[in-house]
Design an enzyme around this catalytic site. Structure first.
Site, PDB file in Angstrom:
ATOM      1  N   TYR A 137       0.820  -1.213   0.000  1.00  0.00           N
ATOM      2  CA  TYR A 137       0.000   0.000   0.000  1.00  0.00           C
ATOM      3  C   TYR A 137       0.856   1.266   0.000  1.00  0.00           C
ATOM      4  CZ  TYR A 137      -4.660  -1.971   0.807  1.00  0.00           C
ATOM      5  OH  TYR A 137      -5.857  -2.614   0.681  1.00  0.00           O
ATOM      6  N   LYS A 179       3.379 -15.192   2.978  1.00  0.00           N
ATOM      7  CA  LYS A 179       3.628 -15.952   1.747  1.00  0.00           C
ATOM      8  C   LYS A 179       5.131 -16.191   1.699  1.00  0.00           C
ATOM      9  CE  LYS A 179       2.261 -17.803  -2.186  1.00  0.00           C
ATOM     10  NZ  LYS A 179       1.370 -18.991  -2.270  1.00  0.00           N
ATOM     11  N   ASP A 212      -2.643 -18.285   0.948  1.00  0.00           N
ATOM     12  CA  ASP A 212      -3.624 -18.999   0.120  1.00  0.00           C
ATOM     13  C   ASP A 212      -4.323 -20.079   0.942  1.00  0.00           C
ATOM     14  OD1 ASP A 212      -1.119 -20.216   0.222  1.00  0.00           O
ATOM     15  OD2 ASP A 212      -1.172 -20.982  -1.823  1.00  0.00           O
ATOM     16  N   ASP A 236      -6.352  -6.956   4.111  1.00  0.00           N
ATOM     17  CA  ASP A 236      -7.475  -6.342   3.403  1.00  0.00           C
ATOM     18  C   ASP A 236      -8.346  -7.436   2.798  1.00  0.00           C
ATOM     19  OD1 ASP A 236      -9.007  -4.273   2.125  1.00  0.00           O
ATOM     20  OD2 ASP A 236      -7.970  -4.789   0.255  1.00  0.00           O
ATOM     21  N   ASP A 240     -12.269  -9.088   4.303  1.00  0.00           N
ATOM     22  CA  ASP A 240     -13.540  -9.124   3.554  1.00  0.00           C
ATOM     23  C   ASP A 240     -14.066 -10.560   3.505  1.00  0.00           C
ATOM     24  OD1 ASP A 240     -13.298  -6.386   2.896  1.00  0.00           O
ATOM     25  OD2 ASP A 240     -14.152  -6.727   0.903  1.00  0.00           O
TER      26      ASP A 240
HETATM   27  C1  IPM Z   1     -10.443  -1.230   3.744  1.00  0.00           C
HETATM   28  C2  IPM Z   1     -10.672  -0.670   2.364  1.00  0.00           C
HETATM   29  C3  IPM Z   1      -9.521   0.262   2.014  1.00  0.00           C
HETATM   30  C4  IPM Z   1      -8.253  -0.536   2.022  1.00  0.00           C
HETATM   31  C5  IPM Z   1      -9.694   0.993   0.668  1.00  0.00           C
HETATM   32  C6  IPM Z   1     -10.973   1.799   0.620  1.00  0.00           C
HETATM   33  C7  IPM Z   1      -8.504   1.852   0.344  1.00  0.00           C
HETATM   34  O1  IPM Z   1     -10.821  -1.689   1.435  1.00  0.00           O
HETATM   35  O2  IPM Z   1     -10.359  -0.437   4.705  1.00  0.00           O
HETATM   36  O3  IPM Z   1     -10.369  -2.445   3.878  1.00  0.00           O
HETATM   37  O4  IPM Z   1      -7.905  -1.188   1.039  1.00  0.00           O
HETATM   38  O5  IPM Z   1      -7.558  -0.518   3.062  1.00  0.00           O
HETATM   39 MG    MG Z   2     -10.888  -3.615   2.292  1.00  0.00          MG
END
Ligand code: IPM
Ligand code: MG
Length: 341
Positions: A137, A179, A212, A236, A240
């Site tokens: 990032y 990884k 993975d 990240d 999710d």
């Molecule tokens: C998160 C989001 C952010 C990230 C984006 C919006 C830049 O996906 O907070 O998980 O990738 O960190």
């Molecule tokens: Mg995210």
């Protein structure tokens, strides 16, 4: 003295879920709110996602509460155009928030809202500790002729401090995800985590899982995890994925900590432009982010628990917004939680 909260409603559904959250917080303590443009709406007004004034206002607040940024209106692949996410990444960096905590605790009332079978998610209670100010990032990136590159960089110090955050948060077990079979930064990550464990936290069990394989185990055996510590991009993606264990990403809060100044509290979900302005967004991840703000920002543990249990009870009573297969509006969801407070 009132606790000063910098409020960043941002874009999309952000403003709709911010309004009831302010309401909720006002019932629980003495807070003053200062609202700022942030993300796409700031690009429209000022040409950049976070102005220096807003950055300074966040630095001097006691806590920052952010809803969501981004939307198709500002989507671009042109590196010279501003993006809403730059505000978020800039703020994380400016406040030194290297530790992002994302608790994932599916409620039994929602087991059937998850696409996974009840037997698989039952008993899951995990925390993703995502490194937030390093890795790909923030590494060097650019274009060179017909080639583009992003670099994943980690220093020993960056790994040490996030490893400590994870071990301190664990009761019994930390899973470090990397990884290391491919990436040099992951091999350093593993070395440092092993050393911090041996020197400072030998009583905690440590396991290493390749990213993975971790993605697979999160779906096949999520209750085997307690604390997952991982670098920025892996965190990240895995967070999710983990969100779906709860049935919806609309339920996942996060706390970003580690700087000398205020922490940043925000839902894991995005700005959901497809449903923005309709009054149907699920405000619960934002409420739960407010609970983390109470807990980590102001040491108001009793109030944090009150919010969390009001959310639990509202869901147990049948509250379901659209993302959970129901039809409750944002207002109805907010009322259901407030009634249980
Ligand atoms: C998160 C989001 C952010 C990230 C984006 C919006 C830049 O996906 O907070 O998980 O990738 O960190
Ligand atoms: Mg995210």
């Amino acid at each position: 003295m009132a606790h000063r909260i910098a409020l960043l409603p941002g874009d999309g559904i952000g403003p709709e879920i911010t309004v009831p959250t302010v309401d909720l917080l006002n019932r629980l303590g003495d807070f003053s709110f200062e609202q700022h443009l942030f993300g796409g709406i700031s690009i429209d007004a000022n040409g950049i996602a976070m102005t220096p004034e807003v950055e300074a206002a966040c630095q001097s607040a006691d806590a920052v509460l952010l809803a969501a940024v981004g939307g198709p209106r500002w989507d671009t692949t042109d590196p010279s155009r501003p993006r809403p996410e730059q505000g978020l990444l800039g703020l994380r960096k400016a406040l030194g928030l290297y530790a992002n905590l994302r608790p994932v605790r599916p409620l039994s009332a929602l087991y059937d809202a998850s696409p996974l079978k009840r037997e698989i998610i039952a008993g899951t209670d995990l925390l993703v500790v995502r490194e937030l100010t390093g890795g790909v990032y923030f590494g060097r990136r650019g274009r060179d002729g017909d080639t583009a590159y992003d670099t994943m960089t980690y220093s020993v110090g960056e790994i040490e401090r996030i490893a400590r955050t994870a071990f301190r948060a664990a009761r019994a077990k930390v899973t470090s995800v990397d990884k290391a079979n491919v990436l040099e930064s992951s091999r350093l990550w593993r070395e440092v985590v092993v050393r911090i464990h041996a020197e400072e936290f030998p009583q905690i069990e440590l396991e290493h899982v390749l990213v993975d394989n971790a993605a697979m185990q999160l779906i096949s055996n999520p209750s085997s995890f307690e604390v997952i510590v991982t670098e920025n991009l892996f965190g990240d993606i895995l967070s999710d994925e983990a969100a779906m264990l709860t049935g919806s990403i609309g339920l996942l809060p996060s706390a970003s900590l580690g700087g000398d100044g205020p922490g940043l509290f925000e839902p894991v979900h995005g700005s959901a432009p497809d449903i923005a302005g309709k009054g149907i967004a699920n405000p619960l991840a934002m409420f739960l982010s407010a609970a983390l703000l109470l807990r980590h920002g102001f040491a108001m543990e009793a109030e944090a628990l009150a919010v969390e249990s009001a959310v639990d009870r509202a869901l147990a009573d049948g509250l379901r917004t659209g993302d959970l297969g129901g039809s409750a509006t944002t207002d109805e969801a907010a009322r259901a939680v407030l009634n249980n407070l």
